[in-house]
Design a protein around this motif. Sequence first.
Motif, PDB file in Angstrom:
ATOM      1  N   LEU A   1      12.787   1.387  -0.627  1.00 12.49           N
ATOM      2  CA  LEU A   1      11.935   1.885   0.060  1.00 12.49           C
ATOM      3  C   LEU A   1      11.052   0.610   0.786  1.00 12.49           C
ATOM      4  O   LEU A   1      10.691   0.688   2.236  1.00 12.49           O
ATOM      5  N   SER A   2      10.944  -0.510   0.183  1.00 16.58           N
ATOM      6  CA  SER A   2      10.160  -1.408   0.780  1.00 16.58           C
ATOM      7  C   SER A   2      10.728  -2.229   1.914  1.00 16.58           C
ATOM      8  O   SER A   2       9.980  -2.696   2.849  1.00 16.58           O
TER       9      SER A   2
ATOM     10  N   THR B   1       0.840  -1.160   0.022  1.00 18.24           N
ATOM     11  CA  THR B   1       0.143   0.064   0.089  1.00 18.24           C
ATOM     12  C   THR B   1       0.730   1.142  -0.255  1.00 18.24           C
ATOM     13  O   THR B   1       0.765   1.954  -0.884  1.00 18.24           O
ATOM     14  N   ARG B   2       1.819   1.146   0.937  1.00 22.85           N
ATOM     15  CA  ARG B   2       2.942   2.576   0.786  1.00 22.85           C
ATOM     16  C   ARG B   2       3.483   2.810  -0.469  1.00 22.85           C
ATOM     17  O   ARG B   2       3.710   3.748  -0.772  1.00 22.85           O
ATOM     18  N   LEU B   3       4.162   1.593  -0.966  1.00 27.26           N
ATOM     19  CA  LEU B   3       4.637   1.801  -2.311  1.00 27.26           C
ATOM     20  C   LEU B   3       3.715   1.963  -3.333  1.00 27.26           C
ATOM     21  O   LEU B   3       4.111   3.187  -4.228  1.00 27.26           O
ATOM     22  N   ARG B   4       2.566   1.766  -3.544  1.00 28.90           N
ATOM     23  CA  ARG B   4       1.556   2.088  -4.614  1.00 28.90           C
ATOM     24  C   ARG B   4       1.080   3.447  -4.544  1.00 28.90           C
ATOM     25  O   ARG B   4       1.130   4.120  -5.295  1.00 28.90           O
ATOM     26  N   ASP B   5       0.812   3.882  -3.149  1.00 26.87           N
ATOM     27  CA  ASP B   5       0.675   5.160  -3.109  1.00 26.87           C
ATOM     28  C   ASP B   5       1.650   6.355  -3.326  1.00 26.87           C
ATOM     29  O   ASP B   5       1.486   7.208  -4.059  1.00 26.87           O
TER      30      ASP B   5
ATOM     31  N   ALA C   1       9.654   6.757   5.842  1.00 29.55           N
ATOM     32  CA  ALA C   1      11.063   6.951   5.255  1.00 29.55           C
ATOM     33  C   ALA C   1      10.997   7.129   3.939  1.00 29.55           C
ATOM     34  O   ALA C   1       9.731   7.043   3.218  1.00 29.55           O
ATOM     35  N   GLU C   2      11.723   7.951   2.970  1.00 29.21           N
ATOM     36  CA  GLU C   2      11.903   7.891   1.639  1.00 29.21           C
ATOM     37  C   GLU C   2      13.214   7.515   1.216  1.00 29.21           C
ATOM     38  O   GLU C   2      14.160   7.195   2.168  1.00 29.21           O
TER      39      GLU C   2
END
Length: 138
Positions: free
Chosen positions: A68-69, A6-10, A75-76
């Motif tokens: 990032l994953s 979810t975080r990556l796709r966002d 974090a970025e």
Amino acid sequence: MNEVETRLRDSFGRQTMMQTLGAAMDRAAEGAVTISAPIAPHVLQQQGAAHAGLAFSLGDSAAGYAALSVLPAGAEVVTVEMKINLLAPAVGDRLVAEGRVLRPGRRIVVVASDVFAEGPKGRKHVATMLGTMVPVEG
């Protein structure tokens, strides 16, 4: 969809460069991300193959999202170094970049990507990349 995906796709949805290229995140898992884009008329070089810039952009993003994953939420990452070896002309319908983490760390994340051209004649390895990502505050 889990929290990492979810975080990556966002985040990917906010990348206007990927939108410009018509790219899609095909796979998002911890330590591995796949991004693809069509080989469209506006991304060709003078001989009719996909421009190396397309391969680089997809490979860089796939590797960056793989990095990032493995980092905590909030974090970025930024790319601080990326090397590309172009192996063959990128001819086909689309390019697929498969990014992965080679070595995670708190200060640097070493990553790699392989880029493939896919089309009626099958799948061909067209580029390989090795890079370093640095975690930054989001």
